[in-house]
Design a protein around this motif. Structure first.
Motif, PDB file in Angstrom:
ATOM      1  N   ASP A 169       0.837  -1.201   0.000  1.00  0.00           N
ATOM      2  CA  ASP A 169       0.000   0.000   0.000  1.00  0.00           C
ATOM      3  C   ASP A 169       0.870   1.249   0.000  1.00  0.00           C
ATOM      4  OD1 ASP A 169      -2.341  -1.505   0.110  1.00  0.00           O
ATOM      5  OD2 ASP A 169      -2.577  -1.279   2.278  1.00  0.00           O
ATOM      6  N   GLN A 170       1.917   1.251   0.838  1.00  0.00           N
ATOM      7  CA  GLN A 170       2.816   2.403   0.929  1.00  0.00           C
ATOM      8  C   GLN A 170       3.547   2.605  -0.394  1.00  0.00           C
ATOM      9  OE1 GLN A 170       5.211   2.649   4.466  1.00  0.00           O
ATOM     10  NE2 GLN A 170       6.848   3.726   3.432  1.00  0.00           N
ATOM     11  N   MET A 171       4.064   1.534  -0.967  1.00  0.00           N
ATOM     12  CA  MET A 171       4.809   1.632  -2.218  1.00  0.00           C
ATOM     13  C   MET A 171       3.926   2.203  -3.323  1.00  0.00           C
ATOM     14  SD  MET A 171       6.475  -1.421  -4.485  1.00  0.00           S
ATOM     15  CE  MET A 171       4.838  -1.998  -4.908  1.00  0.00           C
ATOM     16  N   ALA A 172       2.675   1.762  -3.376  1.00  0.00           N
ATOM     17  CA  ALA A 172       1.755   2.207  -4.415  1.00  0.00           C
ATOM     18  C   ALA A 172       1.031   3.493  -4.029  1.00  0.00           C
ATOM     19  CB  ALA A 172       0.726   1.109  -4.693  1.00  0.00           C
ATOM     20  N   LEU A 173       1.302   3.985  -2.820  1.00  0.00           N
ATOM     21  CA  LEU A 173       0.626   5.153  -2.256  1.00  0.00           C
ATOM     22  C   LEU A 173      -0.890   4.964  -2.324  1.00  0.00           C
ATOM     23  CD1 LEU A 173       1.560   7.618  -0.768  1.00  0.00           C
ATOM     24  CD2 LEU A 173       1.386   8.926  -2.876  1.00  0.00           C
ATOM     25  N   ASN A 174      -1.299   3.783  -1.895  1.00  0.00           N
ATOM     26  CA  ASN A 174      -2.701   3.384  -1.938  1.00  0.00           C
ATOM     27  C   ASN A 174      -3.277   3.404  -0.520  1.00  0.00           C
ATOM     28  OD1 ASN A 174      -4.992   2.536  -3.204  1.00  0.00           O
ATOM     29  ND2 ASN A 174      -4.414   0.390  -3.271  1.00  0.00           N
ATOM     30  N   VAL A 175      -3.128   4.550   0.161  1.00  0.00           N
ATOM     31  CA  VAL A 175      -3.521   4.626   1.572  1.00  0.00           C
ATOM     32  C   VAL A 175      -4.605   5.657   1.850  1.00  0.00           C
ATOM     33  CG1 VAL A 175      -1.301   3.749   2.383  1.00  0.00           C
ATOM     34  CG2 VAL A 175      -1.622   6.212   2.154  1.00  0.00           C
ATOM     35  N   THR A 176      -4.987   6.436   0.853  1.00  0.00           N
ATOM     36  CA  THR A 176      -6.021   7.446   1.044  1.00  0.00           C
ATOM     37  C   THR A 176      -7.011   7.378  -0.107  1.00  0.00           C
ATOM     38  OG1 THR A 176      -4.732   9.138  -0.125  1.00  0.00           O
ATOM     39  CG2 THR A 176      -4.451   9.027   2.263  1.00  0.00           C
ATOM     40  N   GLY A 177      -8.144   7.994   0.087  1.00  0.00           N
ATOM     41  CA  GLY A 177      -9.146   8.059  -0.968  1.00  0.00           C
ATOM     42  C   GLY A 177     -10.149   6.927  -0.888  1.00  0.00           C
ATOM     43  N   ASP A 178     -11.225   7.083  -1.614  1.00  0.00           N
ATOM     44  CA  ASP A 178     -12.289   6.082  -1.630  1.00  0.00           C
ATOM     45  C   ASP A 178     -11.772   4.743  -2.138  1.00  0.00           C
ATOM     46  OD1 ASP A 178     -14.090   7.955  -0.734  1.00  0.00           O
ATOM     47  OD2 ASP A 178     -14.844   8.445  -2.734  1.00  0.00           O
TER      48      ASP A 178
ATOM     49  N   THR B 194       3.013   9.989   4.072  1.00  0.00           N
ATOM     50  CA  THR B 194       1.593   9.842   3.733  1.00  0.00           C
ATOM     51  C   THR B 194       1.006   8.607   4.413  1.00  0.00           C
ATOM     52  OG1 THR B 194       1.928  10.944   1.618  1.00  0.00           O
ATOM     53  CG2 THR B 194      -0.039   9.586   1.819  1.00  0.00           C
ATOM     54  N   THR B 195       1.765   7.518   4.405  1.00  0.00           N
ATOM     55  CA  THR B 195       1.291   6.278   5.028  1.00  0.00           C
ATOM     56  C   THR B 195       1.184   6.432   6.543  1.00  0.00           C
ATOM     57  OG1 THR B 195       2.320   5.025   3.240  1.00  0.00           O
ATOM     58  CG2 THR B 195       1.694   3.785   5.209  1.00  0.00           C
ATOM     59  N   MET B 196       2.177   7.049   7.167  1.00  0.00           N
ATOM     60  CA  MET B 196       2.128   7.264   8.617  1.00  0.00           C
ATOM     61  C   MET B 196       0.956   8.183   8.959  1.00  0.00           C
ATOM     62  SD  MET B 196       3.799   6.148  11.296  1.00  0.00           S
ATOM     63  CE  MET B 196       5.532   5.845  10.907  1.00  0.00           C
ATOM     64  N   GLY B 197       0.732   9.198   8.145  1.00  0.00           N
ATOM     65  CA  GLY B 197      -0.409  10.086   8.362  1.00  0.00           C
ATOM     66  C   GLY B 197      -1.728   9.340   8.259  1.00  0.00           C
ATOM     67  N   ALA B 198      -1.819   8.434   7.279  1.00  0.00           N
ATOM     68  CA  ALA B 198      -3.041   7.635   7.117  1.00  0.00           C
ATOM     69  C   ALA B 198      -3.242   6.713   8.315  1.00  0.00           C
ATOM     70  CB  ALA B 198      -2.979   6.834   5.820  1.00  0.00           C
ATOM     71  N   LEU B 199      -2.163   6.135   8.828  1.00  0.00           N
ATOM     72  CA  LEU B 199      -2.268   5.279  10.012  1.00  0.00           C
ATOM     73  C   LEU B 199      -2.711   6.097  11.224  1.00  0.00           C
ATOM     74  CD1 LEU B 199      -1.900   2.479  11.314  1.00  0.00           C
ATOM     75  CD2 LEU B 199       0.467   3.161  11.816  1.00  0.00           C
ATOM     76  N   ASN B 200      -2.124   7.267  11.411  1.00  0.00           N
ATOM     77  CA  ASN B 200      -2.511   8.128  12.534  1.00  0.00           C
ATOM     78  C   ASN B 200      -3.981   8.538  12.435  1.00  0.00           C
ATOM     79  OD1 ASN B 200       0.009   7.990  13.710  1.00  0.00           O
ATOM     80  ND2 ASN B 200       0.739   9.848  12.711  1.00  0.00           N
ATOM     81  N   LYS B 201      -4.428   8.883  11.235  1.00  0.00           N
ATOM     82  CA  LYS B 201      -5.827   9.262  11.031  1.00  0.00           C
ATOM     83  C   LYS B 201      -6.744   8.088  11.370  1.00  0.00           C
ATOM     84  CE  LYS B 201      -9.104  10.921   7.607  1.00  0.00           C
ATOM     85  NZ  LYS B 201      -9.398  11.098   6.206  1.00  0.00           N
ATOM     86  N   LEU B 202      -6.372   6.918  10.903  1.00  0.00           N
ATOM     87  CA  LEU B 202      -7.150   5.709  11.177  1.00  0.00           C
ATOM     88  C   LEU B 202      -7.236   5.455  12.683  1.00  0.00           C
ATOM     89  CD1 LEU B 202      -8.466   3.263   9.630  1.00  0.00           C
ATOM     90  CD2 LEU B 202      -6.263   2.145   9.860  1.00  0.00           C
ATOM     91  N   ARG B 203      -6.114   5.587  13.366  1.00  0.00           N
ATOM     92  CA  ARG B 203      -6.090   5.363  14.823  1.00  0.00           C
ATOM     93  C   ARG B 203      -6.934   6.393  15.543  1.00  0.00           C
ATOM     94  NH1 ARG B 203      -0.371   4.087  17.295  1.00  0.00           N
ATOM     95  NH2 ARG B 203      -1.759   3.443  18.993  1.00  0.00           N
TER      96      ARG B 203
END
Length: 127
Positions: free
Chosen positions: A64-73, A112-121
């Motif tokens: 997910d991180q490599m593909a930057l597939n961590v945000t969006g619908d 971006t991935t760490m931000g997505a994880l923090n948002k999720l948490r």
């Protein structure tokens, strides 16, 4: 950061895809035909015997991180985090994985991935 609540949610399925009915239902709710195909193909990949289920779920997060597939619908990041937690990973392990992978995927993708994880948490009340 506490991992206290994580141990209580740990499931450790024999197959992190085929044994997780909530995951299957979620995938099929996107589209029944697509969900069924995804479950069958991913389930077969997760059934391969040499790499354990926890490691496979952590690898999905790096992809997910490599593909930057961590945000969006429709992004699979939250589902992959859930899979890893159910297989015994902690948020701290996932954070370390993101930091480690940043060396290879790039620090912007890591941020971006760490931000997505923090948002999720935060959304789940896990921070």
């Amino acid at each position: 950061m506490s991992t206290e609540g994580i141990a209580r949610t740990e499931t450790k399925y024999k197959n992190a895809v085929l044994d997780d009915q909530a995951l299957i239902a979620g995938l099929k709710s996107i589209n029944p035909v697509w969900g069924d195909l995804t479950v069958r193909v991913a389930g077969e990949a997760f059934a391969m015997p040499l790499i354990d289920q926890k490691t496979k779920t952590l690898i999905t997060i790096v992809i997910d991180q490599m593909a930057l597939n961590v945000t969006g619908d429709g992004n699979p990041f939250g589902a992959h985090v859930d899979m890893a937690l159910k297989q015994g990973a902690s948020y701290e392990e996932i954070e370390e994985l993101i930091v480690f992978a940043s060396v290879y995927t790039g620090f912007n993708k890591g941020a971006t991935t760490m931000g997505a994880l923090n948002k999720l948490r935060h959304e789940r009340g896990d921070i």
